[in-house]
Every structure is written in C-alpha cells, then in structure tokens.
Design an enzyme around this catalytic site. Sequence first.
Site, PDB file in Angstrom:
ATOM      1  N   ASN A  82      -4.878  10.336   8.084  1.00 51.59           N
ATOM      2  CA  ASN A  82      -4.768   9.626   6.801  1.00 51.59           C
ATOM      3  C   ASN A  82      -3.325   9.383   6.367  1.00 51.59           C
ATOM      4  O   ASN A  82      -3.059   8.430   5.626  1.00 51.59           O
ATOM      5  CB  ASN A  82      -5.502  10.464   5.726  1.00 51.59           C
ATOM      6  N   SER A 134      -6.592  -0.218   7.108  1.00 45.24           N
ATOM      7  CA  SER A 134      -6.498  -0.985   5.852  1.00 45.24           C
ATOM      8  C   SER A 134      -7.050  -2.386   6.114  1.00 45.24           C
ATOM      9  O   SER A 134      -6.964  -2.881   7.247  1.00 45.24           O
ATOM     10  CB  SER A 134      -5.019  -1.100   5.442  1.00 45.24           C
ATOM     11  N   TYR A 147       3.555  -2.691   7.811  1.00 50.31           N
ATOM     12  CA  TYR A 147       2.344  -1.953   7.422  1.00 50.31           C
ATOM     13  C   TYR A 147       1.101  -2.559   8.091  1.00 50.31           C
ATOM     14  O   TYR A 147       0.279  -1.840   8.669  1.00 50.31           O
ATOM     15  CB  TYR A 147       2.219  -1.989   5.897  1.00 50.31           C
ATOM     16  N   ALA A 149       0.906  -4.415  10.763  1.00 53.89           N
ATOM     17  CA  ALA A 149       0.934  -4.191  12.220  1.00 53.89           C
ATOM     18  C   ALA A 149       0.530  -2.752  12.543  1.00 53.89           C
ATOM     19  O   ALA A 149      -0.211  -2.498  13.502  1.00 53.89           O
ATOM     20  CB  ALA A 149       2.330  -4.499  12.771  1.00 53.89           C
ATOM     21  N   SER A 150       0.997  -1.808  11.739  1.00 54.36           N
ATOM     22  CA  SER A 150       0.641  -0.394  12.005  1.00 54.36           C
ATOM     23  C   SER A 150      -0.857  -0.189  11.829  1.00 54.36           C
ATOM     24  O   SER A 150      -1.492   0.528  12.613  1.00 54.36           O
ATOM     25  CB  SER A 150       1.430   0.548  11.077  1.00 54.36           C
ATOM     26  N   LYS A 151      -1.434  -0.825  10.818  1.00 53.90           N
ATOM     27  CA  LYS A 151      -2.866  -0.630  10.552  1.00 53.90           C
ATOM     28  C   LYS A 151      -3.731  -1.384  11.561  1.00 53.90           C
ATOM     29  O   LYS A 151      -4.846  -0.957  11.869  1.00 53.90           O
ATOM     30  CB  LYS A 151      -3.188  -1.057   9.113  1.00 53.90           C
ATOM     31  N   ILE A 180      -6.844   0.706  -3.458  1.00 58.48           N
ATOM     32  CA  ILE A 180      -7.377   1.957  -4.009  1.00 58.48           C
ATOM     33  C   ILE A 180      -6.310   2.525  -4.945  1.00 58.48           C
ATOM     34  O   ILE A 180      -5.125   2.575  -4.581  1.00 58.48           O
ATOM     35  CB  ILE A 180      -7.649   2.975  -2.863  1.00 58.48           C
TER      36      ILE A 180
HETATM   37  P1  NAP Z   1      -0.321   8.424  -1.033  1.00 57.24           P
HETATM   38  O1  NAP Z   1      -0.917   8.748  -2.362  1.00 57.24           O
HETATM   39  O2  NAP Z   1       1.104   8.008  -0.961  1.00 57.24           O
HETATM   40  O3  NAP Z   1      -0.590   9.660  -0.071  1.00 57.24           O
HETATM   41  C1  NAP Z   1      -0.103   9.663   1.257  1.00 57.24           C
HETATM   42  C2  NAP Z   1       0.085  11.100   1.688  1.00 57.24           C
HETATM   43  O4  NAP Z   1       0.641  11.089   3.014  1.00 57.24           O
HETATM   44  C3  NAP Z   1       1.079  11.833   0.785  1.00 57.24           C
HETATM   45  O5  NAP Z   1       0.642  13.159   0.531  1.00 57.24           O
HETATM   46  C4  NAP Z   1       2.339  11.795   1.600  1.00 57.24           C
HETATM   47  O6  NAP Z   1       3.243  12.857   1.336  1.00 57.24           O
HETATM   48  C5  NAP Z   1       1.785  11.935   3.012  1.00 57.24           C
HETATM   49  N1  NAP Z   1       2.772  11.531   3.997  1.00 57.24           N
HETATM   50  C6  NAP Z   1       3.606  10.455   3.939  1.00 57.24           C
HETATM   51  N2  NAP Z   1       4.395  10.435   5.020  1.00 57.24           N
HETATM   52  C7  NAP Z   1       4.060  11.532   5.779  1.00 57.24           C
HETATM   53  C8  NAP Z   1       4.525  12.046   7.007  1.00 57.24           C
HETATM   54  N3  NAP Z   1       5.523  11.467   7.678  1.00 57.24           N
HETATM   55  N4  NAP Z   1       3.959  13.188   7.477  1.00 57.24           N
HETATM   56  C9  NAP Z   1       2.969  13.814   6.807  1.00 57.24           C
HETATM   57  N5  NAP Z   1       2.487  13.349   5.634  1.00 57.24           N
HETATM   58  C10 NAP Z   1       3.021  12.222   5.127  1.00 57.24           C
HETATM   59  O7  NAP Z   1      -1.121   7.238  -0.339  1.00 57.24           O
HETATM   60  P2  NAP Z   1      -2.692   6.903  -0.365  1.00 57.24           P
HETATM   61  O8  NAP Z   1      -2.859   5.680  -1.148  1.00 57.24           O
HETATM   62  O9  NAP Z   1      -3.503   8.106  -0.672  1.00 57.24           O
HETATM   63  O10 NAP Z   1      -2.879   6.481   1.167  1.00 57.24           O
HETATM   64  C11 NAP Z   1      -3.551   7.289   2.126  1.00 57.24           C
HETATM   65  C12 NAP Z   1      -3.860   6.438   3.340  1.00 57.24           C
HETATM   66  O11 NAP Z   1      -4.706   5.361   2.957  1.00 57.24           O
HETATM   67  C13 NAP Z   1      -2.618   5.804   3.974  1.00 57.24           C
HETATM   68  O12 NAP Z   1      -2.753   5.784   5.372  1.00 57.24           O
HETATM   69  C14 NAP Z   1      -2.661   4.388   3.423  1.00 57.24           C
HETATM   70  O13 NAP Z   1      -1.986   3.482   4.253  1.00 57.24           O
HETATM   71  C15 NAP Z   1      -4.144   4.137   3.394  1.00 57.24           C
HETATM   72  N6  NAP Z   1      -4.539   3.061   2.498  1.00 57.24           N
HETATM   73  C16 NAP Z   1      -4.316   3.139   1.168  1.00 57.24           C
HETATM   74  C17 NAP Z   1      -4.691   2.086   0.361  1.00 57.24           C
HETATM   75  C18 NAP Z   1      -4.479   2.112  -1.122  1.00 57.24           C
HETATM   76  O14 NAP Z   1      -4.711   1.095  -1.765  1.00 57.24           O
HETATM   77  N7  NAP Z   1      -4.056   3.224  -1.705  1.00 57.24           N
HETATM   78  C19 NAP Z   1      -5.316   0.951   0.902  1.00 57.24           C
HETATM   79  C20 NAP Z   1      -5.537   0.906   2.271  1.00 57.24           C
HETATM   80  C21 NAP Z   1      -5.144   1.962   3.069  1.00 57.24           C
HETATM   81  P3  NAP Z   1       4.349  12.717   0.163  1.00 57.24           P
HETATM   82  O15 NAP Z   1       3.622  12.261  -1.065  1.00 57.24           O
HETATM   83  O16 NAP Z   1       4.895  14.091   0.044  1.00 57.24           O
HETATM   84  O17 NAP Z   1       5.340  11.718   0.659  1.00 57.24           O
END
Ligand code: NAP
Length: 239
Positions: A82, A134, A147, A149-151, A180
């Site tokens: 995640n 995503s 982003y 490309a990674s997804k 989200i």
């Molecule tokens: P978030 O609130 O920023 O949470 C991401 C978590 O990953 C944070 O705890 C962060 O730690 C941790 N993290 C970041 N870089 C890291 C690393 N190098 N090693 C270990 N942990 C790391 O984001 P989120 O919205 O919950 O997103 C979670 C996942 O869902 C991601 O993959 C995101 O791309 C995907 N996603 C999110 C959305 C959306 O709308 N929110 C939509 C599609 C996909 P820190 O906070 O300490 O940096």
Amino acid sequence: MDLNGKVAIVTGGNNGIGLAIASKLLNYGASVAVVDLNDDAFDKGIKNCKFYKADVSDFNKANEIVENIINDFSAVDILVNNAGINRDGVIWKMSEEQWDSVLDVNLKGCFNYSRMVSPLLKAQAGGKIVNISSINGMRGKFGQANYSASKAGIIALTKTMAKELGRYGVNVNAVAPGLIESEMTKKLPKDALSLALAETALNKFGNAEDVANLVAFLCSDLSAHITGEVIKIDGGQYI
Ligand code: NAP
C-alpha cells in the site's frame, strides 16, 4: 470474514488507507505487521500488531524486515503493498528526482516486498497479495506521469505474479481507488478536487474504510477464485 490465524504485512500502514486496512485485518482476526517510515500515528497498545520501520524502496531492508516478521510471527499469509507517494508535475517540468522517488517507492517497493514474501507463500502453497494501484494507472492523469506510470506498472506486476504464483495457490490482485480522502489528497489544489468530484458518478469521495473493506475481502477465502484482477473502487469516477 474470518482471518483468524493469518499473518498480514501492510506497507504504509501508519496512515490513511494503509491504517484503515491494518485495522480492518486486525478486526477480522489477523495479526498485522505494519511497515512504514514513521510510527507517529501507530497505536503501540494493539495486541497482535507490530511496527517495523523501513523505506519500502530499500531492497536489502525489505529482506531484513520480512526475516524479522517471520521471527516475530512465525509466518506470513497476506501481503498488502500500500505504501505510496506522489510528486506531481507536468512532464516538461518533471525532475529526475520526482520521477525516481515515485517509481522507487510505489513500484519498486511493491516489487521488493512481493519478492521477499512470494517464496514463503509458494512454499506453504497458499496466500494473498493485494497491491494498491489507482484509476490513474489505468487511464493516465494530467500532471502525474510518474505516479500513473508507477500505478500502471503495479497492474502489470500484479497480473504477472498472478500467473506465476497461481499454481501454488496464491491469489494476487490489485485495487484501483479513485479519489479517497486522505493526507495524500488533502494536499491537492481545490480545482483538482472539484474536477474529480464532477467526474464521479456517486458524487462523493470515497474514504479509507471503503478501500479497506475491498482489500479485506481480497485477503479472505471469500475471494478464493479471484486472481489477476484490478478492481476499481472509485464511486464511478472512471467509467
Ligand atoms: P497517505 O495518507 O500519504 O499514506 C501513505 C503511507 O505510506 C504513509 O503512512 C506514508 O508514510 C507511507 N510511506 C510513504 N513513503 C514510504 C516509504 N518509502 N516506505 C514506507 N512507507 C512509506 O496516502 P494514502 O492516500 O493513504 O495512499 C495509500 C495508497 O493508496 C498509496 O499507494 C496511494 O498511491 C494509493 N491511492 C490513494 C488514493 C487517494 O485518493 N488517497 C487514490 C488512489 C490510490 P509517511 O506519512 O510517514 O510519509
């Protein structure tokens, strides 16, 4: 859903969607190892849950962390990749650092933990891997070449691992959220949020709990015959 006796790794489980997933898996009875950069939001009082500090993009550290988890919990049954970041910018302005950091965390991080866990799942002839992609990995997104490309890479990785691990009883799926509400999306400009809302059929943003419900289902035996899938959870944002 019953995840009693299962051991799950959730990367990025200290915040947002990852935290909701970790909590949901715990509620269904799993033991959970959270791998994240920081433990500021991590509740150290929770039974059957342990924090491991690591940058998921570090290959050698991933090996060390998975070994530590095996020592502490004796097994791994579920991996949820995640952890993710965004560093947005249009392609003509994107720096090498913006590109590399996003690919390293989002895609290489997913590879690293899948690489370390897959021999264990293969050897025990069963397990689940769920990768958080995503909708932007499926359709592309203005300002998010790195982003998206990674997804998209995560989707190809998911399908490949499903083919490679299926014969060993391992299900590998991806979840593709739309917008989200989380720390990541709080930072988005107002007009980007309005645009996302306007294109979402249900006319509302999802929350972390919505994603966690789907991930828990994919981690459970209820999804036993689903593998290699990319399931959108976006309220109809990308139809
Ligand atoms: P978030 O609130 O920023 O949470 C991401 C978590 O990953 C944070 O705890 C962060 O730690 C941790 N993290 C970041 N870089 C890291 C690393 N190098 N090693 C270990 N942990 C790391 O984001 P989120 O919205 O919950 O997103 C979670 C996942 O869902 C991601 O993959 C995101 O791309 C995907 N996603 C999110 C959305 C959306 O709308 N929110 C939509 C599609 C996909 P820190 O906070 O300490 O940096």
